[in-house]
Design a protein around this motif. Structure first.
Motif, PDB file in Angstrom:
ATOM      1  N   LEU A 187      -9.298  10.223   8.880  1.00  0.00           N
ATOM      2  CA  LEU A 187      -9.688   9.141   7.989  1.00  0.00           C
ATOM      3  C   LEU A 187     -10.771   8.330   8.678  1.00  0.00           C
ATOM      4  O   LEU A 187     -10.737   8.163   9.900  1.00  0.00           O
ATOM      5  N   VAL A 188     -11.707   7.815   7.908  1.00  0.00           N
ATOM      6  CA  VAL A 188     -12.742   6.951   8.445  1.00  0.00           C
ATOM      7  C   VAL A 188     -12.608   5.587   7.785  1.00  0.00           C
ATOM      8  O   VAL A 188     -12.460   5.491   6.567  1.00  0.00           O
ATOM      9  N   ALA A 189     -12.625   4.547   8.617  1.00  0.00           N
ATOM     10  CA  ALA A 189     -12.555   3.170   8.128  1.00  0.00           C
ATOM     11  C   ALA A 189     -13.785   2.413   8.602  1.00  0.00           C
ATOM     12  O   ALA A 189     -14.271   2.652   9.716  1.00  0.00           O
ATOM     13  N   VAL A 190     -14.288   1.524   7.775  1.00  0.00           N
ATOM     14  CA  VAL A 190     -15.344   0.611   8.184  1.00  0.00           C
ATOM     15  C   VAL A 190     -14.717  -0.771   8.239  1.00  0.00           C
ATOM     16  O   VAL A 190     -14.210  -1.273   7.231  1.00  0.00           O
ATOM     17  N   ILE A 191     -14.718  -1.350   9.446  1.00  0.00           N
ATOM     18  CA  ILE A 191     -14.155  -2.684   9.649  1.00  0.00           C
ATOM     19  C   ILE A 191     -15.151  -3.506  10.451  1.00  0.00           C
ATOM     20  O   ILE A 191     -16.078  -2.965  11.056  1.00  0.00           O
ATOM     21  N   THR A 192     -14.960  -4.815  10.472  1.00  0.00           N
ATOM     22  CA  THR A 192     -15.892  -5.653  11.222  1.00  0.00           C
ATOM     23  C   THR A 192     -15.755  -5.399  12.722  1.00  0.00           C
ATOM     24  O   THR A 192     -14.691  -5.003  13.210  1.00  0.00           O
ATOM     25  N   LEU A 206      -2.844   2.184  12.611  1.00  0.00           N
ATOM     26  CA  LEU A 206      -2.308   2.370  11.270  1.00  0.00           C
ATOM     27  C   LEU A 206      -3.465   2.340  10.290  1.00  0.00           C
ATOM     28  O   LEU A 206      -4.411   1.569  10.462  1.00  0.00           O
ATOM     29  N   ALA A 207      -3.391   3.167   9.261  1.00  0.00           N
ATOM     30  CA  ALA A 207      -4.402   3.174   8.197  1.00  0.00           C
ATOM     31  C   ALA A 207      -3.679   2.995   6.876  1.00  0.00           C
ATOM     32  O   ALA A 207      -2.748   3.743   6.565  1.00  0.00           O
ATOM     33  N   LEU A 208      -4.073   1.998   6.114  1.00  0.00           N
ATOM     34  CA  LEU A 208      -3.473   1.712   4.812  1.00  0.00           C
ATOM     35  C   LEU A 208      -4.518   1.905   3.725  1.00  0.00           C
ATOM     36  O   LEU A 208      -5.652   1.435   3.857  1.00  0.00           O
ATOM     37  N   VAL A 209      -4.124   2.599   2.656  1.00  0.00           N
ATOM     38  CA  VAL A 209      -5.023   2.823   1.524  1.00  0.00           C
ATOM     39  C   VAL A 209      -4.211   2.667   0.253  1.00  0.00           C
ATOM     40  O   VAL A 209      -3.207   3.366   0.055  1.00  0.00           O
ATOM     41  N   LYS A 210      -4.619   1.766  -0.621  1.00  0.00           N
ATOM     42  CA  LYS A 210      -3.902   1.580  -1.880  1.00  0.00           C
ATOM     43  C   LYS A 210      -4.146   2.772  -2.807  1.00  0.00           C
ATOM     44  O   LYS A 210      -5.246   3.298  -2.883  1.00  0.00           O
ATOM     45  N   ALA A 211      -3.110   3.183  -3.494  1.00  0.00           N
ATOM     46  CA  ALA A 211      -3.164   4.367  -4.356  1.00  0.00           C
ATOM     47  C   ALA A 211      -4.223   4.286  -5.465  1.00  0.00           C
ATOM     48  O   ALA A 211      -4.844   5.301  -5.776  1.00  0.00           O
ATOM     49  N   PRO A 212      -4.483   3.125  -6.074  1.00  0.00           N
ATOM     50  CA  PRO A 212      -5.523   3.079  -7.119  1.00  0.00           C
ATOM     51  C   PRO A 212      -6.938   3.283  -6.592  1.00  0.00           C
ATOM     52  O   PRO A 212      -7.864   3.483  -7.368  1.00  0.00           O
ATOM     53  N   ALA A 264       0.847  -1.199   0.000  1.00  0.00           N
ATOM     54  CA  ALA A 264       0.000   0.000   0.000  1.00  0.00           C
ATOM     55  C   ALA A 264       0.879   1.243   0.000  1.00  0.00           C
ATOM     56  O   ALA A 264       1.747   1.391   0.857  1.00  0.00           O
ATOM     57  N   ARG A 265       0.672   2.132  -0.955  1.00  0.00           N
ATOM     58  CA  ARG A 265       1.470   3.371  -1.054  1.00  0.00           C
ATOM     59  C   ARG A 265       1.163   4.323   0.094  1.00  0.00           C
ATOM     60  O   ARG A 265       1.985   5.124   0.468  1.00  0.00           O
ATOM     61  N   ASN A 266      -0.027   4.245   0.627  1.00  0.00           N
ATOM     62  CA  ASN A 266      -0.448   5.168   1.681  1.00  0.00           C
ATOM     63  C   ASN A 266      -0.508   4.438   3.016  1.00  0.00           C
ATOM     64  O   ASN A 266      -1.351   3.563   3.216  1.00  0.00           O
ATOM     65  N   GLN A 267       0.412   4.793   3.886  1.00  0.00           N
ATOM     66  CA  GLN A 267       0.491   4.202   5.217  1.00  0.00           C
ATOM     67  C   GLN A 267       0.552   5.348   6.227  1.00  0.00           C
ATOM     68  O   GLN A 267       1.516   6.100   6.254  1.00  0.00           O
ATOM     69  N   PHE A 268      -0.501   5.475   7.007  1.00  0.00           N
ATOM     70  CA  PHE A 268      -0.615   6.573   7.954  1.00  0.00           C
ATOM     71  C   PHE A 268      -0.693   6.042   9.381  1.00  0.00           C
ATOM     72  O   PHE A 268      -1.318   5.018   9.629  1.00  0.00           O
ATOM     73  N   VAL A 279      -7.653  -0.071   5.313  1.00  0.00           N
ATOM     74  CA  VAL A 279      -7.271  -1.238   6.105  1.00  0.00           C
ATOM     75  C   VAL A 279      -6.654  -0.716   7.395  1.00  0.00           C
ATOM     76  O   VAL A 279      -5.755   0.127   7.355  1.00  0.00           O
ATOM     77  N   VAL A 280      -7.135  -1.185   8.528  1.00  0.00           N
ATOM     78  CA  VAL A 280      -6.670  -0.716   9.824  1.00  0.00           C
ATOM     79  C   VAL A 280      -5.786  -1.779  10.470  1.00  0.00           C
ATOM     80  O   VAL A 280      -6.074  -2.967  10.395  1.00  0.00           O
TER      81      VAL A 280
END
Length: 142
Positions: A35-40, A56-62, A5-9, A137-138
């Motif tokens: 950032l807002v994430a929806v996870i189980t 950690l928050a991961l978001v793929k660049a595409p 993942a290019r974006n790792q925060f 992705v958290v």
């Protein structure tokens, strides 16, 4: 941790909205962007996520959608981050657009060259990045 993942925060969990199946987790980055994430619900528990804890928050660049801030674009995505184009790395079909967010972090987006041209993207220009909460992705440090 190394990922593709290019974006790792890294940030602090600032809110958790519990649901029967999914939870909505808000992560505030050091510079103030959120950032807002929806996870189980089970992931929230197994990761030990708590308000005030680090995550950690991961978001793929595409997965990033770009728009001009003055275009008045409204989308159903939960995440809307504003910034300025830091740089553009063109490829044969796509380009990587690096964006400096208002809080200082860098976000990378992969978009088509046609989109770069159509949006008039250039270094220093303002831009808005959108992405779905389900695309975040958290994780936590073990």
């Amino acid at each position: 941790m190394l990922t593709s993942a290019r974006n790792q925060f890294t940030g602090k969990v600032s809110a958790i909205q519990e649901g029967a199946v999914n939870d909505e987790v808000e992560i505030t980055l050091a510079g103030g962007d959120r950032l807002v994430a929806v996870i189980t619900r089970s992931s929230t528990k197994s990761l030990g996520l708590k308000v005030g804890g680090e995550a950690l928050a991961l978001v793929k660049a595409p997965w990033i959608i770009l728009a001009n801030p003055d275009a008045g674009v409204k989308l159903s995505t939960r995440n809307r981050l504003e910034g300025h184009v830091k740089g553009i790395k063109p490829g044969a079909v796509n380009a990587e657009v690096d964006i400096t967010l208002k809080g200082g972090e860098t976000l990378a987006a992969i978009v088509t060259l046609e989109s770069v041209e159509g949006l008039g993207l250039a270094t220093g220009k303002p831009v808005v990045a959108f992405f779905k909460a389900s695309h975040v992705v958290v994780g936590v440090k073990a």
